[in-house]
Write an enzyme that holds these catalytic residues in place. Structure first.
Site, mmCIF file in Angstrom:
data_model
loop_
_atom_site.group_PDB
_atom_site.id
_atom_site.type_symbol
_atom_site.label_atom_id
_atom_site.label_comp_id
_atom_site.label_asym_id
_atom_site.label_seq_id
_atom_site.Cartn_x
_atom_site.Cartn_y
_atom_site.Cartn_z
ATOM 1 N N ASP A 100 25.584 49.369 -10.689
ATOM 2 C CA ASP A 100 26.649 48.411 -10.933
ATOM 3 C C ASP A 100 27.582 48.407 -9.725
ATOM 4 O OD1 ASP A 100 28.434 46.793 -12.403
ATOM 5 O OD2 ASP A 100 27.986 47.893 -14.253
ATOM 6 N N ASP A 207 29.373 43.109 -10.585
ATOM 7 C CA ASP A 207 30.458 42.897 -11.548
ATOM 8 C C ASP A 207 31.301 41.673 -11.158
ATOM 9 O OD1 ASP A 207 31.981 44.208 -13.788
ATOM 10 O OD2 ASP A 207 33.586 44.185 -12.293
ATOM 11 N N GLU A 259 27.173 39.169 -12.780
ATOM 12 C CA GLU A 259 27.982 38.869 -13.968
ATOM 13 C C GLU A 259 28.908 37.719 -13.596
ATOM 14 O OE1 GLU A 259 31.075 41.015 -17.032
ATOM 15 O OE2 GLU A 259 31.388 41.154 -14.898
ATOM 16 N N HIS A 333 28.474 46.404 -22.843
ATOM 17 C CA HIS A 333 29.629 47.275 -23.069
ATOM 18 C C HIS A 333 30.940 46.502 -23.198
ATOM 19 C CE1 HIS A 333 29.544 46.311 -18.879
ATOM 20 N NE2 HIS A 333 30.795 46.687 -18.782
ATOM 21 N N ASP A 334 30.895 45.182 -23.060
ATOM 22 C CA ASP A 334 32.109 44.365 -23.223
ATOM 23 C C ASP A 334 32.078 43.545 -24.506
ATOM 24 O OD1 ASP A 334 33.127 45.158 -20.740
ATOM 25 O OD2 ASP A 334 32.099 43.533 -19.691
HETATM 26 C C1 NOJ Z 1 33.273 43.261 -16.177
HETATM 27 C C2 NOJ Z 1 32.910 44.596 -16.717
HETATM 28 O O1 NOJ Z 1 31.724 44.475 -17.437
HETATM 29 C C3 NOJ Z 1 34.078 45.045 -17.557
HETATM 30 O O2 NOJ Z 1 33.790 46.174 -18.324
HETATM 31 C C4 NOJ Z 1 35.247 45.265 -16.650
HETATM 32 O O3 NOJ Z 1 36.400 45.554 -17.412
HETATM 33 C C5 NOJ Z 1 35.531 44.040 -15.789
HETATM 34 N N1 NOJ Z 1 34.356 43.419 -15.275
HETATM 35 C C6 NOJ Z 1 36.379 44.399 -14.614
HETATM 36 O O4 NOJ Z 1 35.635 45.139 -13.686
#
Ligand code: NOJ
Length: 563
Positions: A100, A207, A259, A333-334
């Site tokens: 990541d 990310d 992402e 995880h989000d």
């Molecule tokens: C996306 C990540 O998946 C998340 O967990 C994070 O808080 C934000 N980007 C900021 O890096």
């Protein structure tokens, strides 16, 4: 050593949230040796790549997405030797490692930011610094330069007295955004990627990478400041910066995924068209907003399946028509766990209950659509939301801010807690459920985040090798991805399931003479299905023990027919 050269279109990626996967030393945190210990489990499941969430040194304000050193291992998670051992042991099993890369922002504890604060102009040029609005002069902050709001609530600007400026942070105040217009920043980011590539990593997840190119003019957005996210997304130089990053770090041709926050289809086509040499595939999130009342994540609504179907259709057919490639997923995880979200609360752990049916139905969809499926740790066991009964059990910075915001808006503590139970990112971050025992077999110590109570029913020990279990269902789907050309490569087209089946999503995949038809019901009642032209086809798989009755789908039924 065998090399990892796989066609990403036939591959399955498994996401490991390192902090919650397996703790090898009893300190309550997952770690790299813990992952190595579980490689046989992952190889048995059949996945091709492991995406590891950040394990670099970090003050952990955002659980490692606030990186203070990009090229080291946080001692909490192990050592560089542990990392090398993990890469080698995974490679022996034919599994590649994806890392990541959090290159949109650093932590305020990163050396670059520290140097900036100590007066180094070179490093001040790494960040986006502005004078305050209405400032009377040096030392007077005035007001934030614009009305922008960060992703976790509150202003996207923080006053830093040592700089005498405000710095931009699209996420937490401890995560200052890097200024990608600075060529030295771009070179430094490429060095980070190259460093890990040279250590044997086989792919990368980037990310919020579509937020790296800020608008030429940074000014107020009309309406609420949260709208700045769409303004910053897919900015003017983002494609150019990505191509440059890929070329400089030498990763063209490796498996990569971006992402993409608040993105659109046209840009994702460009990010992922092979001829553009940017990324292999992209994550978009529009399909996971269909239960946000009025577009507000913290306002609960039932998932709108008609909208879900339309979003998926647009992205499936649109990416295909444009020559792009989707990453397919429900959980990460989000996100709260999709089984809970889409109705699988009943009969947790029981074969044939809504928990079982929904988990199998959702995975059928993501594995049989066009793109590369991602399994988030615990999906393959049917893990569900955390079920915490008090706000103290939550850890996540976004969730805590949102809880306070809800109370401020007039919600009662019970109401706000209910929203957390549905929406908090911690729902997806609870420790992996290996056994029914204490700490769910994740740790012998005190887990950093509470385990979900249902680990007594839902766990690896109860499922691996057990016919009909969620784990064995996933193994079957993963094997199908590897062996079926029509699943990996076929064209996709969405089908109309008929007016009596508004909560059914149906599509077909075709390749030459081969045809696959998939119908997935999000309905908790039986419904009548229109003729999908499956008369001369045979049932390839279904999540009920018996075949479906002609023209009817039972609650949460998923069926795939093939010819
Ligand atoms: C996306 C990540 O998946 C998340 O967990 C994070 O808080 C934000 N980007 C900021 O890096």
């Amino acid at each position: 050593m065998p090399t990892i050269e796989k066609d990403f279109r036939r591959s399955v990626v498994y996401q490991i949230y390192v902090k919650s996967f397996c703790d090898s030393n009893g300190d309550g945190l997952g770690d790299l040796p813990g992952i190595t210990r579980k490689l046989d489990y992952l190889a048995h499941l059949g996945v091709d790549y492991l995406w590891l969430t950040p394990f670099y040194p970090s003050p952990q304000k955002d659980n490692g997405y606030d990186v203070s050193d990009y090229c080291a291992v946080d001692p909490r998670y192990g050592t560089m030797d542990d990392f090398d051992e993990l890469v080698a042991a995974a490679r022996e099993r034919g599994i590649g490692i994806m890392l990541d890369m959090v290159l949109c922002h650093t932590s305020t504890e990163h050396e670059w930011f520290r140097q900036a604060c100590s007066g180094e102009e070179r490093y001040q040029a790494y960040y986006i610094l502005r004078d305050g609005r209405g400032s009377a002069g040096p030392g007077d902050p005035g007001e934030p330069p614009t009305n922008w709001e960060c992703a976790f609530g509150g202003s996207a600007w923080e006053w830093e007295p040592r700089l005498g400026k405000w710095y931009l942070h699209m996420h937490d105040a401890s995560q200052p955004d890097l200024d990608w217009t600075n060529p030295e920043v771009r070179e430094a980011c490429a060095d980070v990627v190259r460093f890990w590539r040279e250590r044997g990593v086989t792919g990368f997840r980037f990310d919020v990478i579509n937020l790296i190119s800020k608008p030429e003019v940074i000014e107020d957005v009309p309406g609420p400041g949260a709208a700045c996210r769409s303004l910053v997304a897919d900015g003017p130089h983002v494609h150019e910066y990505l191509r440059e990053l890929v070329e400089r770090s030498g990763i063209d041709g490796m498996i990569t995924v971006g992402e993409m926050a608040s993105t659109d289809l046209a840009n994702c086509v460009r990010y992922t068209r092979p001829d553009d040499h940017e990324l292999s595939m992209s994550f978009s999130f529009h399909h996971l907003k269909v239960d946000y009342a009025g577009g507000d994540k913290w306002a609960l609504a039932e998932p709108d399946i008609v909208e879900l179907r339309e979003v998926l259709r647009e992205w499936q057919e649109g990416m295909q028509d444009g020559g792009g490639w989707n990453a397919l997923f429900w959980d990460n995880h989000d996100q709260p766990r999709a089984i809970t979200r889409f109705g699988g609360r009943g009969g947790v752990g029981e074969r044939g209950g809504s928990w079982d049916l929904v988990g199998k139905m959702l995975s059928t969809m993501s594995f049989l659509m066009k793109g590369t499926p991602y399994v988030f740790e615990g999906d393959e066991l049917g893990m569900t939301n955390a079920g915490y009964d008090s706000i103290e059990k939550y850890d996540d910075v976004e969730s805590k801010n949102a809880y306070r915001m809800l109370l401020g808006r007039g919600s009662t503590p019970d109401e706000a807690l209910r929203v957390m139970g549905e929406r908090s990112r911690d729902n997806g971050r609870t420790p992996m459920q290996w056994t029914a025992g204490p700490g769910a077999g994740f740790t012998t110590g005190e887990p950093w985040l509470g385990v979900s109570a249902n680990h007594e029913q839902v766990n690896a020990e109860a499922e691996v090798g057990v016919e009909g279990s969620m784990f064995e269902w996933y193994r079957g789907l993963i094997a199908l991805r590897h062996t079926s050309d029509v699943v990996a490569l076929g064209d996709v087209r969405f089908l109309d399931a008929g007016s009596a089946a508004p909560k059914v999503i149906a599509f077909e995949r075709t390749l030459g003479e081969k045809r696959l038809v998939v119908a997935c019901s999000f309905d908790d009642e039986p419904c009548e299905l229109t003729d999908l032209g499956t008369d001369d086809m045979t049932v390839l798989l279904g999540n009920y023990a018996d075949c479906p009755a002609e023209g009817v789908l039972r609650p949460y039924e998923a069926v795939a027919w093939s010819r």
